[in-house]
Design an enzyme around this catalytic site. Structure first.
Site, PDB file in Angstrom:
ATOM      1  N   CYS A  10       0.839  -1.207   0.000  1.00 28.53           N
ATOM      2  CA  CYS A  10       0.000   0.000   0.000  1.00 28.53           C
ATOM      3  C   CYS A  10       0.874   1.257   0.000  1.00 28.53           C
ATOM      4  O   CYS A  10       1.698   1.462   0.891  1.00 28.53           O
ATOM      5  CB  CYS A  10      -0.905  -0.014   1.234  1.00 28.53           C
ATOM      6  SG  CYS A  10      -1.781   1.526   1.477  1.00 28.53           S
ATOM      7  N   CYS A  13       0.559   3.389   3.179  1.00 27.80           N
ATOM      8  CA  CYS A  13       1.304   2.798   4.303  1.00 27.80           C
ATOM      9  C   CYS A  13       2.787   3.128   4.155  1.00 27.80           C
ATOM     10  O   CYS A  13       3.464   3.449   5.140  1.00 27.80           O
ATOM     11  CB  CYS A  13       1.113   1.284   4.360  1.00 27.80           C
ATOM     12  SG  CYS A  13      -0.453   0.767   5.084  1.00 27.80           S
ATOM     13  N   ASP A  36      -1.720  16.350  -2.268  1.00 30.20           N
ATOM     14  CA  ASP A  36      -1.962  15.400  -3.352  1.00 30.20           C
ATOM     15  C   ASP A  36      -0.951  15.638  -4.472  1.00 30.20           C
ATOM     16  O   ASP A  36      -0.630  16.786  -4.804  1.00 30.20           O
ATOM     17  CB  ASP A  36      -3.397  15.563  -3.876  1.00 30.20           C
ATOM     18  CG  ASP A  36      -3.841  14.376  -4.697  1.00 30.20           C
ATOM     19  OD1 ASP A  36      -4.707  13.620  -4.229  1.00 30.20           O
ATOM     20  OD2 ASP A  36      -3.308  14.184  -5.819  1.00 30.20           O
ATOM     21  N   HIS A  52      -3.650   1.184   8.531  1.00 30.83           N
ATOM     22  CA  HIS A  52      -4.332   0.846   7.283  1.00 30.83           C
ATOM     23  C   HIS A  52      -5.791   0.423   7.499  1.00 30.83           C
ATOM     24  O   HIS A  52      -6.074  -0.515   8.235  1.00 30.83           O
ATOM     25  CB  HIS A  52      -3.588  -0.297   6.573  1.00 30.83           C
ATOM     26  CG  HIS A  52      -4.164  -0.634   5.235  1.00 30.83           C
ATOM     27  ND1 HIS A  52      -3.703  -0.073   4.051  1.00 30.83           N
ATOM     28  CD2 HIS A  52      -5.171  -1.462   4.881  1.00 30.83           C
ATOM     29  CE1 HIS A  52      -4.408  -0.557   3.040  1.00 30.83           C
ATOM     30  NE2 HIS A  52      -5.303  -1.405   3.513  1.00 30.83           N
ATOM     31  N   ASN A  91     -13.655   9.172  -1.414  1.00 27.62           N
ATOM     32  CA  ASN A  91     -14.073   8.279  -2.489  1.00 27.62           C
ATOM     33  C   ASN A  91     -14.055   6.859  -1.929  1.00 27.62           C
ATOM     34  O   ASN A  91     -13.073   6.438  -1.321  1.00 27.62           O
ATOM     35  CB  ASN A  91     -13.120   8.397  -3.683  1.00 27.62           C
ATOM     36  CG  ASN A  91     -13.155   9.788  -4.294  1.00 27.62           C
ATOM     37  OD1 ASN A  91     -14.161  10.477  -4.209  1.00 27.62           O
ATOM     38  ND2 ASN A  91     -12.058  10.202  -4.883  1.00 27.62           N
ATOM     39  N   GLY A  97     -14.543   6.130  -7.821  1.00 32.59           N
ATOM     40  CA  GLY A  97     -13.296   6.843  -8.085  1.00 32.59           C
ATOM     41  C   GLY A  97     -12.176   6.558  -7.117  1.00 32.59           C
ATOM     42  O   GLY A  97     -11.114   7.180  -7.196  1.00 32.59           O
ATOM     43  N   THR A  99      -8.966   4.995  -5.950  1.00 26.68           N
ATOM     44  CA  THR A  99      -7.848   4.312  -6.619  1.00 26.68           C
ATOM     45  C   THR A  99      -6.829   3.807  -5.607  1.00 26.68           C
ATOM     46  O   THR A  99      -6.061   2.901  -5.914  1.00 26.68           O
ATOM     47  CB  THR A  99      -7.142   5.247  -7.623  1.00 26.68           C
ATOM     48  OG1 THR A  99      -6.676   6.404  -6.933  1.00 26.68           O
ATOM     49  CG2 THR A  99      -8.073   5.658  -8.746  1.00 26.68           C
ATOM     50  N   HIS A 102      -6.446   2.773   0.866  1.00 25.17           N
ATOM     51  CA  HIS A 102      -6.074   3.119   2.249  1.00 25.17           C
ATOM     52  C   HIS A 102      -6.856   4.404   2.491  1.00 25.17           C
ATOM     53  O   HIS A 102      -6.633   5.408   1.791  1.00 25.17           O
ATOM     54  CB  HIS A 102      -4.557   3.336   2.334  1.00 25.17           C
ATOM     55  CG  HIS A 102      -4.045   3.740   3.694  1.00 25.17           C
ATOM     56  ND1 HIS A 102      -2.961   3.128   4.288  1.00 25.17           N
ATOM     57  CD2 HIS A 102      -4.437   4.716   4.554  1.00 25.17           C
ATOM     58  CE1 HIS A 102      -2.719   3.693   5.470  1.00 25.17           C
ATOM     59  NE2 HIS A 102      -3.591   4.669   5.647  1.00 25.17           N
ATOM     60  N   HIS A 104      -8.559   7.783   2.903  1.00 25.20           N
ATOM     61  CA  HIS A 104      -8.011   9.146   2.885  1.00 25.20           C
ATOM     62  C   HIS A 104      -9.135  10.132   2.638  1.00 25.20           C
ATOM     63  O   HIS A 104     -10.019   9.896   1.826  1.00 25.20           O
ATOM     64  CB  HIS A 104      -6.934   9.298   1.804  1.00 25.20           C
ATOM     65  CG  HIS A 104      -7.361   8.817   0.456  1.00 25.20           C
ATOM     66  ND1 HIS A 104      -7.357   7.486   0.110  1.00 25.20           N
ATOM     67  CD2 HIS A 104      -7.820   9.486  -0.627  1.00 25.20           C
ATOM     68  CE1 HIS A 104      -7.795   7.352  -1.128  1.00 25.20           C
ATOM     69  NE2 HIS A 104      -8.104   8.559  -1.602  1.00 25.20           N
TER      70      HIS A 104
HETATM   71  P1  5GP Z   1      -8.596   8.354  -4.686  1.00 29.80           P
HETATM   72  O1  5GP Z   1      -8.761   8.366  -6.186  1.00 29.80           O
HETATM   73  O2  5GP Z   1      -8.235   6.964  -4.205  1.00 29.80           O
HETATM   74  O3  5GP Z   1      -9.750   8.949  -3.927  1.00 29.80           O
HETATM   75  O4  5GP Z   1      -7.391   9.327  -4.354  1.00 29.80           O
HETATM   76  C1  5GP Z   1      -6.064   8.983  -4.447  1.00 29.80           C
HETATM   77  C2  5GP Z   1      -5.295  10.265  -4.571  1.00 29.80           C
HETATM   78  O5  5GP Z   1      -3.942  10.005  -4.239  1.00 29.80           O
HETATM   79  C3  5GP Z   1      -5.306  10.864  -5.971  1.00 29.80           C
HETATM   80  O6  5GP Z   1      -5.852  12.181  -5.919  1.00 29.80           O
HETATM   81  C4  5GP Z   1      -3.829  10.860  -6.391  1.00 29.80           C
HETATM   82  O7  5GP Z   1      -3.457  12.004  -7.122  1.00 29.80           O
HETATM   83  C5  5GP Z   1      -3.096  10.786  -5.065  1.00 29.80           C
HETATM   84  N1  5GP Z   1      -1.822  10.081  -5.102  1.00 29.80           N
HETATM   85  C6  5GP Z   1      -1.549   8.905  -5.726  1.00 29.80           C
HETATM   86  N2  5GP Z   1      -0.279   8.533  -5.504  1.00 29.80           N
HETATM   87  C7  5GP Z   1       0.279   9.491  -4.726  1.00 29.80           C
HETATM   88  C8  5GP Z   1       1.589   9.673  -4.160  1.00 29.80           C
HETATM   89  O8  5GP Z   1       2.502   8.866  -4.334  1.00 29.80           O
HETATM   90  N3  5GP Z   1       1.787  10.795  -3.422  1.00 29.80           N
HETATM   91  C9  5GP Z   1       0.805  11.710  -3.192  1.00 29.80           C
HETATM   92  N4  5GP Z   1       1.108  12.782  -2.452  1.00 29.80           N
HETATM   93  N5  5GP Z   1      -0.445  11.573  -3.699  1.00 29.80           N
HETATM   94  C10 5GP Z   1      -0.701  10.486  -4.458  1.00 29.80           C
HETATM   95 ZN    ZN Z   2      -2.233   1.319   3.730  1.00 32.50          ZN
END
Ligand code: 5GP
Ligand code: ZN
Length: 116
Positions: A10, A13, A36, A52, A91, A97, A99, A102, A104
């Site tokens: 993850c 994590c 982000d 987690h 999300n 949406g 992705t 974990h 957030h």
């Molecule tokens: P989700 O789509 O799961 O709600 O949001 C995941 C978010 O994590 C996305 O907005 C993406 O830009 C962000 N993200 C993905 N990988 C990383 C990373 O390695 N570092 C940071 N700071 N943000 C990330």
């Molecule tokens: Zn995690």
């Protein structure tokens, strides 16, 4: 990103345990916040529990105290960074949406706090 992702692979994590260096904008014993990597607003921070949980439903079912702490941290960060106009978004599920599996909170705002 696989929906079956567990702690072992993850990315959040790895950010929480320092394996992936990331600029931390807020930290407490159990919570971490960072910007982000692909911001969708002038302010786009992510607030996570260091522990987690797959999503906000799992977190809230399994640890209501931590869920409340996450919400409090996100709100405090919003108060610091914005003028009070912001969105908090979880999300939940790939079709909604999500992705990274974990939990957030996205803190999104185009109303940065004005320096006085
Ligand atoms: P989700 O789509 O799961 O709600 O949001 C995941 C978010 O994590 C996305 O907005 C993406 O830009 C962000 N993200 C993905 N990988 C990383 C990373 O390695 N570092 C940071 N700071 N943000 C990330
Ligand atoms: Zn995690």
């Amino acid at each position: 990103m696989l929906e079956g992702m567990t702690e072992a692979n993850c990315i959040f994590c790895k950010i929480a345990n320092g394996e992936i260096p990331t600029e931390i904008i807020f930290q407490s014993e159990q919570i971490l916040a960072f910007n982000d990597i692909a911001p969708e607003a002038a302010i786009h921070a992510l607030i996570i529990p260091k522990k987690h949980f797959r999503d906000v439903a799992d977190l809230t079912t399994q640890d209501k105290t931590l869920a409340a702490e996450l919400l409090a941290a996100a709100t405090e960060l919003a108060e610091q960074l914005t003028d009070g106009n912001f969105k908090l978004q979880f999300n939940t599920g790939a079709e909604a949406g999500q992705t990274i599996f974990h939990v957030h909170a996205h803190l999104l705002s185009n109303s940065p706090r004005k320096l006085t």
